[in-house]
Design a protein around this motif. Structure first.
Motif, PDB file in Angstrom:
ATOM      1  N   LEU A   1     -11.365  -2.644   2.989  1.00  0.00           N
ATOM      2  CA  LEU A   1     -10.848  -2.417   1.616  1.00  0.00           C
ATOM      3  C   LEU A   1     -11.984  -2.833   0.613  1.00  0.00           C
ATOM      4  O   LEU A   1     -12.053  -2.422  -0.303  1.00  0.00           O
TER       5      LEU A   1
ATOM      6  N   ASP B   1       0.482  -7.417  16.826  1.00  0.00           N
ATOM      7  CA  ASP B   1       1.414  -7.661  15.590  1.00  0.00           C
ATOM      8  C   ASP B   1       0.118  -7.398  14.222  1.00  0.00           C
ATOM      9  O   ASP B   1       0.600  -6.775  13.285  1.00  0.00           O
ATOM     10  N   SER B   2      -0.832  -7.847  14.251  1.00  0.00           N
ATOM     11  CA  SER B   2      -1.834  -7.696  13.400  1.00  0.00           C
ATOM     12  C   SER B   2      -2.199  -6.106  13.423  1.00  0.00           C
ATOM     13  O   SER B   2      -2.237  -5.565  12.018  1.00  0.00           O
TER      14      SER B   2
ATOM     15  N   ARG C   1      -0.448  -3.589  14.110  1.00  0.00           N
ATOM     16  CA  ARG C   1       0.701  -2.883  13.612  1.00  0.00           C
ATOM     17  C   ARG C   1       0.531  -2.902  12.196  1.00  0.00           C
ATOM     18  O   ARG C   1       0.848  -2.198  11.442  1.00  0.00           O
ATOM     19  N   ASN C   2       0.157  -4.387  11.584  1.00  0.00           N
ATOM     20  CA  ASN C   2       0.394  -4.295   9.903  1.00  0.00           C
ATOM     21  C   ASN C   2      -0.805  -3.566   9.634  1.00  0.00           C
ATOM     22  O   ASN C   2      -0.506  -2.832   8.491  1.00  0.00           O
TER      23      ASN C   2
ATOM     24  N   ASP D   1       1.476  -0.548   8.513  1.00  0.00           N
ATOM     25  CA  ASP D   1       1.904  -1.029   7.110  1.00  0.00           C
ATOM     26  C   ASP D   1       0.933  -0.776   5.983  1.00  0.00           C
ATOM     27  O   ASP D   1       1.291  -0.261   5.035  1.00  0.00           O
ATOM     28  N   LEU D   2      -0.369  -1.040   6.393  1.00  0.00           N
ATOM     29  CA  LEU D   2      -1.398  -0.786   5.226  1.00  0.00           C
ATOM     30  C   LEU D   2      -1.934   0.532   5.369  1.00  0.00           C
ATOM     31  O   LEU D   2      -2.868   0.778   4.447  1.00  0.00           O
ATOM     32  N   HIS D   3      -1.761   1.150   6.319  1.00  0.00           N
ATOM     33  CA  HIS D   3      -2.389   2.376   6.818  1.00  0.00           C
ATOM     34  C   HIS D   3      -3.939   2.350   6.775  1.00  0.00           C
ATOM     35  O   HIS D   3      -4.377   3.618   5.984  1.00  0.00           O
TER      36      HIS D   3
ATOM     37  N   PHE E   1      -4.349  -9.523  -4.639  1.00  0.00           N
ATOM     38  CA  PHE E   1      -3.710  -8.571  -3.260  1.00  0.00           C
ATOM     39  C   PHE E   1      -2.757  -9.522  -2.895  1.00  0.00           C
ATOM     40  O   PHE E   1      -2.858 -10.309  -2.184  1.00  0.00           O
TER      41      PHE E   1
ATOM     42  N   PHE F   1      -0.384  -9.937  -0.085  1.00  0.00           N
ATOM     43  CA  PHE F   1      -0.292  -9.157   1.394  1.00  0.00           C
ATOM     44  C   PHE F   1       0.867  -9.363   1.745  1.00  0.00           C
ATOM     45  O   PHE F   1       1.217 -10.284   2.570  1.00  0.00           O
TER      46      PHE F   1
ATOM     47  N   PRO G   1       3.571  -6.050   2.899  1.00  0.00           N
ATOM     48  CA  PRO G   1       4.050  -6.747   4.531  1.00  0.00           C
ATOM     49  C   PRO G   1       2.760  -7.332   5.048  1.00  0.00           C
ATOM     50  O   PRO G   1       1.667  -6.895   4.708  1.00  0.00           O
ATOM     51  N   SER G   2       2.679  -8.207   5.663  1.00  0.00           N
ATOM     52  CA  SER G   2       1.652  -8.868   6.327  1.00  0.00           C
ATOM     53  C   SER G   2       1.982  -8.955   7.968  1.00  0.00           C
ATOM     54  O   SER G   2       2.820  -8.893   8.432  1.00  0.00           O
ATOM     55  N   ALA G   3       0.998  -9.404   8.469  1.00  0.00           N
ATOM     56  CA  ALA G   3       1.056 -10.256   9.855  1.00  0.00           C
ATOM     57  C   ALA G   3       0.831 -11.668   9.667  1.00  0.00           C
ATOM     58  O   ALA G   3      -0.017 -12.048   9.105  1.00  0.00           O
TER      59      ALA G   3
ATOM     60  N   ILE H   1       3.104  -0.687  -0.968  1.00  0.00           N
ATOM     61  CA  ILE H   1       1.896  -1.024  -0.601  1.00  0.00           C
ATOM     62  C   ILE H   1       0.984  -0.075  -0.688  1.00  0.00           C
ATOM     63  O   ILE H   1      -0.568  -0.382  -1.141  1.00  0.00           O
ATOM     64  N   GLU H   2       1.013   1.195  -0.614  1.00  0.00           N
ATOM     65  CA  GLU H   2       0.133   2.167  -0.520  1.00  0.00           C
ATOM     66  C   GLU H   2      -0.466   2.117  -2.101  1.00  0.00           C
ATOM     67  O   GLU H   2      -1.615   2.569  -2.304  1.00  0.00           O
TER      68      GLU H   2
ATOM     69  N   LEU I   1      -2.639  -0.962  -2.840  1.00  0.00           N
ATOM     70  CA  LEU I   1      -3.977  -0.929  -2.137  1.00  0.00           C
ATOM     71  C   LEU I   1      -4.872  -0.010  -2.968  1.00  0.00           C
ATOM     72  O   LEU I   1      -5.861  -0.239  -3.321  1.00  0.00           O
TER      73      LEU I   1
ATOM     74  N   PHE J   1      -5.938  -1.758  -5.947  1.00  0.00           N
ATOM     75  CA  PHE J   1      -6.731  -2.737  -5.860  1.00  0.00           C
ATOM     76  C   PHE J   1      -8.224  -2.480  -5.444  1.00  0.00           C
ATOM     77  O   PHE J   1      -9.003  -3.262  -6.007  1.00  0.00           O
ATOM     78  N   GLN J   2      -8.198  -1.449  -4.711  1.00  0.00           N
ATOM     79  CA  GLN J   2      -9.533  -0.883  -4.379  1.00  0.00           C
ATOM     80  C   GLN J   2     -10.075  -0.277  -5.602  1.00  0.00           C
ATOM     81  O   GLN J   2     -11.551  -0.339  -5.704  1.00  0.00           O
TER      82      GLN J   2
END
Lengths: 160, 194
Positions: free
Chosen positions: A60, A79-80, A82-83, A87-89, B44, B46, B48-50, B180-181, B184, B187-188
């Motif tokens: 980022l 899980d990390s 996956r996210n 999720d963040l692609h 930012f 976060f 969804p997150s882990a 989220i897309e 992001l 944010f960038q």
């Protein structure tokens, strides 16, 4: 399979800025080369789930990181992963040591579940299990960069 | 430890003293409350997150952007899940990172079930010091937190701030967050522009 200087040279040529790693006994041999490369930053994490998140922050922020872990750590970090990947692609690339891969009689569960795991996560991966396949690392990284997608290279190992 | 500072009050102090080139990463409970209070291009959320991943994500950003100050707001449940990350932070060369720990003793997103640190058995300041943080603060009320923040952010990092907050169930900031897309990308873009 790869020497430290070979890996460092390949990563530098690919424009990698950061290696976020938790090494195993084979990748660990690359430490001094990775550490001494001016153009690479080596970031040590305590657990593999952190590696994906650190790499996400680096990406980022405009850097080009790779995650470098063993298959056991890949399982731990899912899980990390996956996210970050789904999720963040974020198109993060990983180099993963495939534990016990070159031990034909091994019943190591880490070996058994490696490919089913990657297939179930739909990760675009390549397996390097012979010296002549070494160019696959750079080729697959470039392929994933062009597609703006995550990717992974498994490097077959002969130890646990 | 008993506290009468709410999460919203704790976050409002950060919002009121926001500076230029300050990235704020929220997570879990804070990502549900902050968007209801403020909006900034360098936020930012976060989500969804882990769980446990906000601090390492903030570390990556801090290393990538050394001319920015990165503030990560983490819950105690998240830190308990990933305590080693404090050592990862201090092992790195990042001095532009601040961790704000909101300690409510509960899992604030899932309905306030007690976590493993809920009985005051975890000394988070001691934990931070033991993992190499030299700049460690602990505030148990809104007034001292408000008075302490300014000095804290001008001192050397990485910084660890432990805030005791009340146990509350945080709900999603419905309608406040874009997909989220989109977030992001924005944010960038803000990182590139500022």
């Amino acid at each position: 399979m790869f020497t430290g200087s070979e890996i460092t040279e390949i990563l530098s040529e690919l424009g990698i800025t950061d290696v976020v790693w938790l090494p195993d006994s084979e990748m660990g041999k690359w430490e001094s080369s990775l550490e001494s490369a001016d153009e690479l930053r080596l970031i040590r994490v305590c657990r593999e789930g952190e590696a994906w998140a650190v790499a996400a922050g680096l990406l980022l922020g405009g850097q080009t990181p790779v995650v470098m872990i063993q298959t056991t750590g890949l399982f731990e970090s899912s899980d990390s992963m996956r996210n970050v990947l789904f999720d963040l692609h974020l198109p993060i690339f990983a180099i993963v040591g495939a534990r016990s891969w070159l031990m034909p009689d091994s019943n190591d569960s880490a070996k058994t579940f490696t490919e089913p795991f990657l297939k179930s996560w739909q990760i675009d991966y390549r397996l390097i299990e012979a010296v002549e396949q070494k160019p696959m690392l750079a080729n697959h990284f470039r392929h994933c960069q062009e597609k703006n997608q995550p990717g992974l290279v498994l490097i077959a190992e002969s130890s646990i | 430890m008993a506290s009468n500072m709410t999460t919203v009050e704790a976050l409002q102090v950060l919002i009121d003293q926001r500076r230029d080139k300050q990235i704020v990463i929220t997570n879990q409970g804070s990502s549900r409350e902050w968007p209801k209070l403020a909006e900034h291009p360098l936020d930012f959320h976060f989500l969804p997150s882990a769980m446990g991943a906000a601090i390492p994500l903030g570390l990556g950003l801090a290393l990538a952007k050394p001319d920015y100050e990165v503030i990560v707001i983490s819950g105690d449940g998240s830190l308990l899940m990933n305590m080693g990350t404090l050592a990862t932070v201090t092992a790195s060369s990042a001095s532009n990172l601040s961790i704000i720990l909101l300690d409510s003793g509960v899992y604030a997103v899932t309905g306030c079930q007690r976590n493993a640190g809920s009985s005051g058995n975890v000394d988070y300041a001691g934990l931070a010091r033991a993992t190499g943080f030299e700049n460690v603060s602990h505030f148990t009320d809104e007034s001292s937190w408000r008075n302490g923040l300014s000095d804290l952010l001008t001192s050397a990092g990485p910084r660890f701030v432990w805030l005791n907050v009340t146990a509350e169930h945080h709900t999603l900031p419905l309608g406040k967050l874009a997909p989220i897309e989109q977030r992001l990308t924005e944010f960038q873009s803000a990182l590139g522009d500022s």
